[in-house]
Design a protein around this motif. Structure first.
Motif, PDB file in Angstrom:
ATOM      1  N   UNK A  76       6.254   2.956  17.356  1.00  0.00           N
ATOM      2  CA  UNK A  76       6.783   2.368  16.118  1.00  0.00           C
ATOM      3  C   UNK A  76       6.198   3.042  14.876  1.00  0.00           C
ATOM      4  N   UNK A  77       5.912   4.324  15.003  1.00  0.00           N
ATOM      5  CA  UNK A  77       5.370   5.070  13.848  1.00  0.00           C
ATOM      6  C   UNK A  77       6.321   4.968  12.667  1.00  0.00           C
ATOM      7  N   UNK A  78       7.610   5.171  12.933  1.00  0.00           N
ATOM      8  CA  UNK A  78       8.631   4.929  11.915  1.00  0.00           C
ATOM      9  C   UNK A  78       8.979   3.450  12.015  1.00  0.00           C
ATOM     10  N   UNK A  79       8.552   2.660  11.023  1.00  0.00           N
ATOM     11  CA  UNK A  79       8.700   1.209  11.089  1.00  0.00           C
ATOM     12  C   UNK A  79      10.113   0.797  10.675  1.00  0.00           C
ATOM     13  N   UNK A  80      10.890   0.333  11.643  1.00  0.00           N
ATOM     14  CA  UNK A  80      12.220  -0.157  11.337  1.00  0.00           C
ATOM     15  C   UNK A  80      12.149  -1.383  10.432  1.00  0.00           C
ATOM     16  N   UNK A  81      13.176  -1.570   9.627  1.00  0.00           N
ATOM     17  CA  UNK A  81      13.230  -2.730   8.733  1.00  0.00           C
ATOM     18  C   UNK A  81      13.214  -4.018   9.563  1.00  0.00           C
ATOM     19  N   UNK A  82      12.334  -4.939   9.199  1.00  0.00           N
ATOM     20  CA  UNK A  82      12.210  -6.197   9.921  1.00  0.00           C
ATOM     21  C   UNK A  82      11.514  -7.212   9.016  1.00  0.00           C
ATOM     22  N   UNK A  83      11.317  -8.415   9.542  1.00  0.00           N
ATOM     23  CA  UNK A  83      10.555  -9.414   8.795  1.00  0.00           C
ATOM     24  C   UNK A  83       9.924 -10.381   9.795  1.00  0.00           C
ATOM     25  N   UNK A  84       8.926 -11.089   9.321  1.00  0.00           N
ATOM     26  CA  UNK A  84       8.273 -12.130  10.114  1.00  0.00           C
ATOM     27  C   UNK A  84       7.629 -13.111   9.146  1.00  0.00           C
ATOM     28  N   UNK A  85       7.387 -14.338   9.571  1.00  0.00           N
ATOM     29  CA  UNK A  85       6.822 -15.338   8.651  1.00  0.00           C
ATOM     30  C   UNK A  85       5.391 -15.047   8.233  1.00  0.00           C
ATOM     31  N   UNK A  86       4.655 -14.280   9.041  1.00  0.00           N
ATOM     32  CA  UNK A  86       3.274 -13.946   8.678  1.00  0.00           C
ATOM     33  C   UNK A  86       3.248 -12.907   7.553  1.00  0.00           C
ATOM     34  N   UNK A  87       2.150 -12.876   6.822  1.00  0.00           N
ATOM     35  CA  UNK A  87       1.941 -11.837   5.812  1.00  0.00           C
ATOM     36  C   UNK A  87       1.513 -10.539   6.501  1.00  0.00           C
ATOM     37  N   UNK A  88       1.642  -9.435   5.781  1.00  0.00           N
ATOM     38  CA  UNK A  88       1.236  -8.152   6.349  1.00  0.00           C
ATOM     39  C   UNK A  88       0.523  -7.309   5.294  1.00  0.00           C
ATOM     40  N   UNK A  89      -0.583  -6.701   5.694  1.00  0.00           N
ATOM     41  CA  UNK A  89      -1.310  -5.758   4.845  1.00  0.00           C
ATOM     42  C   UNK A  89      -1.121  -4.373   5.449  1.00  0.00           C
ATOM     43  N   UNK A  90      -0.596  -3.440   4.656  1.00  0.00           N
ATOM     44  CA  UNK A  90      -0.381  -2.067   5.116  1.00  0.00           C
ATOM     45  C   UNK A  90      -1.407  -1.177   4.425  1.00  0.00           C
ATOM     46  N   UNK A  91      -2.145  -0.419   5.218  1.00  0.00           N
ATOM     47  CA  UNK A  91      -3.247   0.406   4.714  1.00  0.00           C
ATOM     48  C   UNK A  91      -3.080   1.839   5.218  1.00  0.00           C
ATOM     49  N   UNK A  92      -2.985   2.799   4.301  1.00  0.00           N
ATOM     50  CA  UNK A  92      -2.906   4.207   4.698  1.00  0.00           C
ATOM     51  C   UNK A  92      -4.335   4.711   4.874  1.00  0.00           C
ATOM     52  N   UNK A  93      -4.720   4.903   6.121  1.00  0.00           N
ATOM     53  CA  UNK A  93      -6.113   5.258   6.437  1.00  0.00           C
ATOM     54  C   UNK A  93      -6.411   6.726   6.156  1.00  0.00           C
ATOM     55  N   UNK A  94      -5.491   7.608   6.511  1.00  0.00           N
ATOM     56  CA  UNK A  94      -5.719   9.031   6.306  1.00  0.00           C
ATOM     57  C   UNK A  94      -4.385   9.761   6.318  1.00  0.00           C
ATOM     58  N   UNK A  95      -4.422  11.020   5.927  1.00  0.00           N
ATOM     59  CA  UNK A  95      -3.212  11.835   5.947  1.00  0.00           C
ATOM     60  C   UNK A  95      -3.110  12.705   4.715  1.00  0.00           C
ATOM     61  N   UNK A  96      -2.426  13.820   4.870  1.00  0.00           N
ATOM     62  CA  UNK A  96      -2.282  14.747   3.743  1.00  0.00           C
ATOM     63  C   UNK A  96      -1.018  14.476   2.949  1.00  0.00           C
ATOM     64  N   UNK A  97      -0.085  13.714   3.528  1.00  0.00           N
ATOM     65  CA  UNK A  97       1.152  13.429   2.803  1.00  0.00           C
ATOM     66  C   UNK A  97       1.216  11.946   2.454  1.00  0.00           C
ATOM     67  N   UNK A  98       2.291  11.244   2.832  1.00  0.00           N
ATOM     68  CA  UNK A  98       2.418   9.893   2.310  1.00  0.00           C
ATOM     69  C   UNK A  98       3.184   8.979   3.246  1.00  0.00           C
ATOM     70  N   UNK A  99       3.262   7.727   2.829  1.00  0.00           N
ATOM     71  CA  UNK A  99       4.039   6.711   3.513  1.00  0.00           C
ATOM     72  C   UNK A  99       4.990   6.097   2.497  1.00  0.00           C
ATOM     73  N   UNK A 100       6.280   6.126   2.802  1.00  0.00           N
ATOM     74  CA  UNK A 100       7.275   5.490   1.936  1.00  0.00           C
ATOM     75  C   UNK A 100       7.531   4.097   2.492  1.00  0.00           C
ATOM     76  N   UNK A 101       7.062   3.081   1.771  1.00  0.00           N
ATOM     77  CA  UNK A 101       7.155   1.705   2.231  1.00  0.00           C
ATOM     78  C   UNK A 101       8.247   0.974   1.459  1.00  0.00           C
ATOM     79  N   UNK A 102       9.177   0.390   2.188  1.00  0.00           N
ATOM     80  CA  UNK A 102      10.199  -0.442   1.567  1.00  0.00           C
ATOM     81  C   UNK A 102       9.788  -1.892   1.667  1.00  0.00           C
ATOM     82  N   UNK A 103       9.743  -2.587   0.530  1.00  0.00           N
ATOM     83  CA  UNK A 103       9.398  -4.004   0.496  1.00  0.00           C
ATOM     84  C   UNK A 103      10.496  -4.715  -0.287  1.00  0.00           C
ATOM     85  N   UNK A 104      11.356  -5.438   0.407  1.00  0.00           N
ATOM     86  CA  UNK A 104      12.522  -6.009  -0.255  1.00  0.00           C
ATOM     87  C   UNK A 104      13.387  -4.896  -0.808  1.00  0.00           C
ATOM     88  N   UNK A 105      13.713  -4.989  -2.071  1.00  0.00           N
ATOM     89  CA  UNK A 105      14.513  -3.950  -2.727  1.00  0.00           C
ATOM     90  C   UNK A 105      13.650  -2.858  -3.341  1.00  0.00           C
TER      91      UNK A 105
END
Length: 285
Positions: A27-56
């Motif tokens: 699940x490296x590429x995170x498909x769009x989904x939802x759940x009632x729990x909260x989520x904390x997303x943390x980029x630990x390392x990498x030379x490029x980036x993470x494009x995170x979609x949150x709502x719109x």
């Protein structure tokens, strides 16, 4: 109708699960989904980036960035050469009604406090906390559960201390309605991915024209509806390869692919190996 992700997060007595995502993760590429729990997303390392979609909203995350996703919000992630971590948490499981912190947590869960998604750029304390939490959950030394719970409380304490929230946010009925329709589309895909699904079916569910539906879906998920469907089928194939004795041919058709060679090519393109090699690698762990 229930549109939420059906995975159970956390373990008995501990209101948090960690998902460590590298390029080798299914699940490296995170498909769009939802759940009632909260989520904390943390980029630990990498030379490029993470494009995170949150709502719109689309958020470009770099190394060290931390984003908070409130429960119930649609979210997805497109990583590019980075290592990121997802902490999925339910703080209500560790608080009694009489707890001094419970009122704030309830306000967040009822939408009466809207947390700013990107919480770390001006506050490196958030990054330090997430790295500490990661190390604790990796090593799980004696007493780790006490530290995990205390760090969850520290995280919410920082949200208040740094005023990373909006009190009594105005609701946006149109956005909420669109998000609800999109949740029904995602739920439909998850129930029917094993058969042929026409774009017109999904557009009709969303009550949008096919062209507008495709544009809105891509804006929300970072993928076209067909790309999302293929990704979901491949993730389901990964699960079957790891957890069943079904043949590659059986998995091909069970996951909605019509041709074994096409399935193998799609799998190799996504994961850098054949389904048989993936199964062998999983069996060796």
């Amino acid at each position: 109708m229930d549109y939420k992700e059906r995975r159970i997060h956390g373990e008995e007595g501990l209101p948090l699960s960690m998902y460590d995502q590298t390029a080798q993760s299914p699940r490296y590429h995170m498909n769009c989904h939802w759940h009632p729990e909260h989520e904390i997303v943390y980029v630990k390392s990498g030379v490029l980036e993470l494009r995170l979609g949150v709502g719109d909203e689309s958020i470009l995350m770099k190394k060290g960035d931390v984003v908070f996703v409130q429960g119930g919000v649609l979210h997805s992630a497109v990583p590019v050469d980075c290592h990121y971590v997802c902490f999925v948490l339910d703080p209500t499981r560790m608080l009694s009604p009489e707890d001094a912190c419970e009122t704030v947590i309830r306000r967040i869960e009822k939408g009466k406090m809207k947390i700013e998604p990107l919480v770390s750029r001006k506050h490196p304390e958030m990054t330090v906390l997430c790295e500490e939490l990661y190390q604790i959950l990796v090593h799980r030394e004696e007493g780790f559960a006490f530290f995990v719970k205390s760090m969850i409380l520290r995280f919410f304490g920082y949200l208040l201390k740094f005023q990373l929230y909006e009190k009594n946010p105005l609701s946006v009925p149109a956005e909420e309605k669109s998000a609800g329709r999109m949740k029904s589309v995602l739920n439909y895909i998850r129930k029917n991915y094993g058969r042929e699904i026409a774009l017109s079916e999904l557009a009709e569910l969303s009550n949008m024209s096919p062209n507008y539906f495709c544009r809105y879906f891509r804006k929300l998920t970072g993928q076209t509806p067909i790309e999302y469907l293929i990704t979901y089928r491949l993730e389901s194939a990964c699960y079957a390869l790891r957890n069943t004795d079904l043949t590659v041919t059986d998995i091909t058709f069970a996951c909605g692919f019509n041709d074994v060679s096409h399935f193998i090519k799609s799998f190799r393109r996504a994961y850098g190996m054949t389904p048989k090699a993936y199964r062998a690698q999983s069996d060796g762990k």
